[in-house]
Design an enzyme around this catalytic site. Sequence first.
Site, PDB file in Angstrom:
ATOM      1  N   GLU A   1       0.867  -1.167   0.000  1.00  0.00           N
ATOM      2  CA  GLU A   1       0.000   0.000   0.000  1.00  0.00           C
ATOM      3  C   GLU A   1       0.911   1.227   0.000  1.00  0.00           C
ATOM      4  OE1 GLU A   1      -2.705   0.446   3.318  1.00  0.00           O
ATOM      5  OE2 GLU A   1      -3.415   2.374   2.521  1.00  0.00           O
TER       6      GLU A   1
ATOM      7  N   ARG B   1       5.185 -12.590   9.902  1.00  0.00           N
ATOM      8  CA  ARG B   1       5.909 -11.386   9.514  1.00  0.00           C
ATOM      9  C   ARG B   1       7.253 -11.330  10.200  1.00  0.00           C
ATOM     10  NH1 ARG B   1       3.925  -6.094   9.962  1.00  0.00           N
ATOM     11  NH2 ARG B   1       2.066  -6.824   8.947  1.00  0.00           N
TER      12      ARG B   1
ATOM     13  N   LYS C   1       4.356   0.763   9.647  1.00  0.00           N
ATOM     14  CA  LYS C   1       4.466   2.015   8.906  1.00  0.00           C
ATOM     15  C   LYS C   1       3.893   3.185   9.696  1.00  0.00           C
ATOM     16  CE  LYS C   1       3.061   0.204   4.893  1.00  0.00           C
ATOM     17  NZ  LYS C   1       2.634   0.102   3.498  1.00  0.00           N
TER      18      LYS C   1
END
Length: 571
Positions: free
Chosen positions: A37, A270, A280
Amino acid sequence: MGAEQADRPLDFVRRILHEHLATDRFGGRVHTRFPPEPNGYLHIGHAKAMLLNHGLAREFCGKFNLRFDDTNPIKEEQEYIDAIREDVAWLGCDWGEREFYASDYFEQLYAWAVQLIRDGKAYVDSLSAAEISEYRGTAIQPGERIETKIGRESPYRERSIPENLDLFERMRRGEFEDGAHVLRAKVDMAHPNLNLRDPVMYRILHATHPRTGDAWCIYPTYDWAHGQSDSIEGITHSICTLEFENHRPLYDWYLEQLGIHHPQQIEFARLNLTYTVMSKRRLLLLVRDGLVGGWDDPRLPTLSGLRRRGFTPEAIRAFCKRIGVAKAESTIDVGLLEDAVREHLNRSAPRAMAVLRPLRLVIESFPPDRTEQVEIAVNPEDPAAGTRAVPLSRVVYIERDDFMEDPPKQFHRLAPGREVRLRGACLVTCTDVVRGASGEIVELRCRHDPASHGGDAPDGRKVKGTLHWVSAAHAVEAEVRLYDRLFVKEDPDDAAPGQDWLANLNAASLEVLTGCRLEPSLAAARAGARFQFERLGYFCVDKDSAPGRLVFNRTVPLRDTWAKIRQRTGG
Ligand code: ATP
Ligand code: MG
């Protein structure tokens, strides 16, 4: 890191792919994607995801897409798209022509939403966001999140199909304000999985999108856009992180209702690293609040930060390969990442001598007006790289740390009366210590053994210490930036009561040294060039350098044996 090592890298994903190939589930095809994204810069965790996807496509002779998951105009920017393209290319995850944008599918997604409404599987809801959340069975009480066993149906759930079609079209036309209505899938308000309690598909957002501009004022949610985008692109394996595991039933539900190509979603753990934050949202906060110098601050785990710090794509790839891919969450020691870059630069980086905290050393037996050119290997690990000439003259700089007036036994460096080797040049014995007005050491005096060419004792006597040095008359000056971990705690969230992760920021994560002295061959080094400064570590030229004003970043120190001894002995 135990769990990460339990499986050989990639094995569990590979097994699934082999099974699909054997059963011909996707006609023998493997097609993966990396779907960032564009709401921030990529970090080392994204490297793991993209290398996994790109690597599998390569291994199985398949295809790899770079897809921008640009469905939320409020947080997305062109700057991020550009930075992501640069980082993906830098890591070698070549996508060729296969660059896609979820926003290119807005028209198709809209058509499919209309199809679901027609099929009685979606409806326009006019509850507020808070009500929707409460009806769904998630109520946020002060300090806690409560989930009820079953959700409550919205009073709008039984709207007629024509009314839903009309409202949805008017949502698109811009007749309503943000938040007035949403489109929801009609799944099951009693489903044990909250994601299936009539998930929102569209929300009204009067916002300008970086690519579609003002063409739309309704935007698809992640869940509605993602699987359908995968399907449009013919993706076979939609590999994502574990937090999407309980979204998979919804991923599958949408594709089944639409009856379109149905990729397999596969989840993996992850990457988490010690002493750093990776979300982020947090990275953005550090950047926005000026707690670091920007997205490419060399202390950040962003790919642009790591690149500026001197990390190579080879090192990051080797690191990701080593940690592997598993299903269990774990946190990797950031030291492993540092080892990977050390290993690669040891093989590839030319050597140079640089004195970070200079102390003058006058070789009194060396003729005042003479300069000798000493030949030193460019890289002892790579004989093909040849040698370089380093000038030696009567006054040299050595590292302040390399001298002790009253040293312990394990200190194999310079001290009064002791003999050491000046790397590649000669042997010197310290004869005198010169002090300034306030008693600080300003200069050392020594004599050299003129027969010790290249630093070898003519009689074979043993000299343990070897120091790096730079000729004072020939040195170039530079600024050197030393970086330490950005957080003082292995887990930045491990904060005292009432404090948060920001309290664990390391106030000493950046040390700027000026007046460092480098061997003259470095004068021409350009931004991005990487070196091993002998005995110190790996350094690279920062983009802040200008002609005559060099700035270096320390990528990572060498393993420092003396510092270890000192730590162990508490000295
Ligand atoms: P963050 O949680 O850091 O904000 P994100 O997941 O929102 O990241 P995306 O741009 O959506 O960021 O991520 C693109 C892809 O990278 C996704 O498939 C995501 O699962 C994967 N990814 C993100 N963070 C990590 C990580 N730490 N380790 C491995 N893969 C990750
Ligand atoms: Mg995401």
